[in-house]
Design an enzyme around this catalytic site. Structure first.
Site, PDB file in Angstrom:
ATOM      1  CG  ASP A  94      -2.066  -0.947   1.162  1.00 49.50           C
ATOM      2  OD1 ASP A  94      -2.010  -1.878   0.330  1.00 49.50           O
ATOM      3  OD2 ASP A  94      -3.013  -0.797   1.949  1.00 49.50           O
TER       4      ASP A  94
ATOM      5  CE  LYS B 219      -5.126   2.129   2.678  1.00 54.71           C
ATOM      6  NZ  LYS B 219      -3.971   1.475   3.345  1.00 54.71           N
TER       7      LYS B 219
ATOM      8  CE  LYS C 249      -6.653  -1.226   2.825  1.00 55.51           C
ATOM      9  NZ  LYS C 249      -5.295  -1.722   3.141  1.00 55.51           N
TER      10      LYS C 249
END
Length: 217
Positions: free
Chosen positions: A89, A151, A180
């Protein structure tokens, strides 16, 4: 289906100890979470704890500010993958977005995607700091550079995920990338709201509490 399989069980506070990570991993196994999301220095321990179990290891990169050189991001990513990270991430450079410097934004993403190899890459946009146009363009940049997910948030900015941001991200990437939602997701209703908006993964430090909330419904 339980929401557990959609949750990245997250622990990124600066004072996290080895025992905290062991507990996080045990909870991930017991409850069937998708991953544990940890800092790069804790990836090897998490990978050792989860060896032979279903939950995967996710490492943050360039976290939480995103103000890191591409080559530093690449080195950090390679180290995390070598230590056992299955997912990455990474945080975009929000300042570069504000400068309309998309070459830098895409250079950073590409550096991480290339260094990650077969690992899944999620690009954190920090939606609380971006306009709708910037969110759209950041999603497009992530897709062009070969990322697997976009995300919403680090959880360290003014606010986390919103249904509006998740919906915009989903409309932008279609079904080509995952979305996400993370930051401020504390109840089963929060999860349901994000899933309806288009999220396919949830980042939460309150993963166990979310399951308790789900069981109470």
């Amino acid at each position: 289906m339980s929401i557990a399989a959609l949750i990245d069980h997250t622990l990124l506070a600066p004072d996290v100890t080895a025992q905290h990570i062991r507990t996080l991993c045990r909870e991930a196994v017991d409850h069937g979470f998708a991953t544990v999301c940890v800092s790069p220095t804790r990836v090897r321990l998490a990978a050792d704890e989860l060896a032979g179990h279903a939950p995967r290891v996710c490492s943050v990169i360039g976290f939480p500010s995103g103000a890191h050189l591409s080559e530093i991001r690449a080195a950090e990513t390679k180290a995390a993958v070598n230590d056992g990270a299955d997912e990455i991430d990474m945080v975009i450079n929000v300042g570069a977005v504000k400068d309309d410097d998309w070459d830098t934004v895409e250079s950073d993403i590409s550096a991480v995607v290339d260094a990650a190899g077969m690992a899944i890459v999620k690009v954190i946009l920090e939606v609380s700091e971006l306009t709708d146009e910037e969110i759209t363009r950041a999603c497009q940049a992530a897709e062009r550079c070969g990322a697997d997910f976009v995300k919403t948030s680090t959880g360290y900015s003014r606010h986390g995920a919103t249904a509006e941001a998740v919906s915009l991200m989903r409309r932008t990437v279609g079904d080509r990338l995952g979305v996400k939602a993370s930051g401020g997701i504390r109840t089963h209703n929060d999860v349901a709201t994000m899933l309806r908006a288009g999220a396919t993964r949830i980042g939460a430090s309150a993963g166990v509490a979310l399951l308790v909330d789900e069981e109470a419904l």
